[in-house]
Motif scaffolding. Structure first.
Motif, PDB file in Angstrom:
ATOM      1  N   LEU A  96       0.836  -1.206   0.000  1.00 23.48           N
ATOM      2  CA  LEU A  96       0.000   0.000   0.000  1.00 23.48           C
ATOM      3  C   LEU A  96       0.871   1.257   0.000  1.00 23.48           C
ATOM      4  CD1 LEU A  96      -2.781  -1.207   2.443  1.00 23.48           C
ATOM      5  CD2 LEU A  96      -3.079  -0.648   0.027  1.00 23.48           C
ATOM      6  N   LYS A 128       2.234   1.582  -3.542  1.00 23.57           N
ATOM      7  CA  LYS A 128       1.195   2.097  -4.454  1.00 23.57           C
ATOM      8  C   LYS A 128       0.990   3.599  -4.240  1.00 23.57           C
ATOM      9  CE  LYS A 128      -3.643   1.285  -5.803  1.00 23.57           C
ATOM     10  NZ  LYS A 128      -3.447   1.712  -7.159  1.00 23.57           N
ATOM     11  N   THR A 129       1.021   4.043  -2.991  1.00 21.42           N
ATOM     12  CA  THR A 129       0.836   5.462  -2.691  1.00 21.42           C
ATOM     13  C   THR A 129       1.949   6.300  -3.318  1.00 21.42           C
ATOM     14  OG1 THR A 129      -0.264   4.883  -0.612  1.00 21.42           O
ATOM     15  CG2 THR A 129       0.543   7.137  -0.815  1.00 21.42           C
ATOM     16  N   GLN A 175      -7.698   6.151   0.045  1.00 22.73           N
ATOM     17  CA  GLN A 175      -8.070   4.769   0.350  1.00 22.73           C
ATOM     18  C   GLN A 175      -6.832   3.950   0.733  1.00 22.73           C
ATOM     19  OE1 GLN A 175     -10.307   2.778  -2.718  1.00 22.73           O
ATOM     20  NE2 GLN A 175     -10.349   0.852  -1.616  1.00 22.73           N
ATOM     21  N   CYS A 176      -5.738   4.112  -0.012  1.00 25.23           N
ATOM     22  CA  CYS A 176      -4.496   3.386   0.301  1.00 25.23           C
ATOM     23  C   CYS A 176      -3.995   3.734   1.699  1.00 25.23           C
ATOM     24  CB  CYS A 176      -3.401   3.728  -0.714  1.00 25.23           C
ATOM     25  SG  CYS A 176      -3.528   2.855  -2.273  1.00 25.23           S
ATOM     26  N   GLU A 232      -6.194   2.251   4.512  1.00 23.26           N
ATOM     27  CA  GLU A 232      -6.069   0.799   4.640  1.00 23.26           C
ATOM     28  C   GLU A 232      -4.657   0.367   5.049  1.00 23.26           C
ATOM     29  OE1 GLU A 232      -7.343  -0.811   0.900  1.00 23.26           O
ATOM     30  OE2 GLU A 232      -9.400  -0.091   1.162  1.00 23.26           O
ATOM     31  N   ASN A 233      -3.702   1.279   4.974  1.00 19.34           N
ATOM     32  CA  ASN A 233      -2.295   0.947   5.209  1.00 19.34           C
ATOM     33  C   ASN A 233      -2.016   0.789   6.707  1.00 19.34           C
ATOM     34  OD1 ASN A 233       0.523   0.877   5.358  1.00 19.34           O
ATOM     35  ND2 ASN A 233       0.746   2.318   3.652  1.00 19.34           N
TER      36      ASN A 233
END
Length: 199
Positions: free
Chosen positions: A69, A72-73, A150-151, A154-155
């Protein structure tokens, strides 16, 4: 115990800085302590196109390869920075971003780097089928920010860091007043003890 006290002191100082409108100092302390991630501040930077500043702030809380995550961020921030450089026809800057920022992600997916390389010679990167629907930078920053939010939520690296603890207003000032009062009463007690010693 002492780490809990230190954490509480940092939150009290953060609150004090914000109450005194020392917002930049508060954000620096947030990043350096890694205790509270101000999503609104991060979002404001992303939406304003201050992507380097947003990444610097993010680095106080997680590193690029900490987990998927986080990766991805960072990737989405850097990809947006790359596409904005292309949109402004700043090819040298785009190449620099590609080589320094995006290449780091080729270990996860080599195609990402290859595809980004193919965009450099295009007059309009929207000619590439995967980016045909790419809008203007402001619109795309909003779209990117939705995914980033969102990332981050959820991270696990941000667990317990997205909500500022509820503290009473001007807590630091009250602590100083209590300390001053305690010091004054202690000084008065010492003076009284010394005067009693002479009797």
């Amino acid at each position: 115990m002492s780490s809990l006290i230190n954490k509480q002191l940092v939150f009290i100082i953060l609150q004090f800085l914000k109450e005194k409108n020392m917002i930049e100092s508060a954000h620096i302390l947030e990043r350096e302590s890694g205790l509270f991630f101000d999503m609104k501040h991060f979002e404001d930077m992303v939406l304003a196109g201050k992507l380097d500043e947003a990444e610097k702030y993010l680095s106080g809380f997680t590193q690029v390869h900490e987990n998927m995550l986080s990766t991805k961020t960072y990737f989405e921030l850097r990809r947006q920075k790359f596409l904005e450089a292309l949109d402004k026809h700043e090819r040298v800057k785009a190449l620099d971003i590609l080589m320094k920022d995006i290449k780091a992600f080729s270990t996860y997916n080599e195609e990402v780097f290859k595809e980004a390389s193919l965009l450099l010679p295009l007059e309009n990167f929207r000619q590439h089928e995967s980016l045909a629907r790419y809008g203007d930078p402001k619109t795309e920053r909003r779209n990117v920010m939705r995914g980033l939010k969102q990332c981050i939520q959820e991270n696990p690296a941000f667990s317990g860091k997205l909500l500022f603890p509820i503290t009473s207003t001007s807590c630091l000032q009250r602590l100083f007043m209590y300390a001053r009062a305690a010091a004054s009463s202690s000084a008065a007690a010492n003076a009284e003890a010394k005067s009693m010693a002479f009797l």
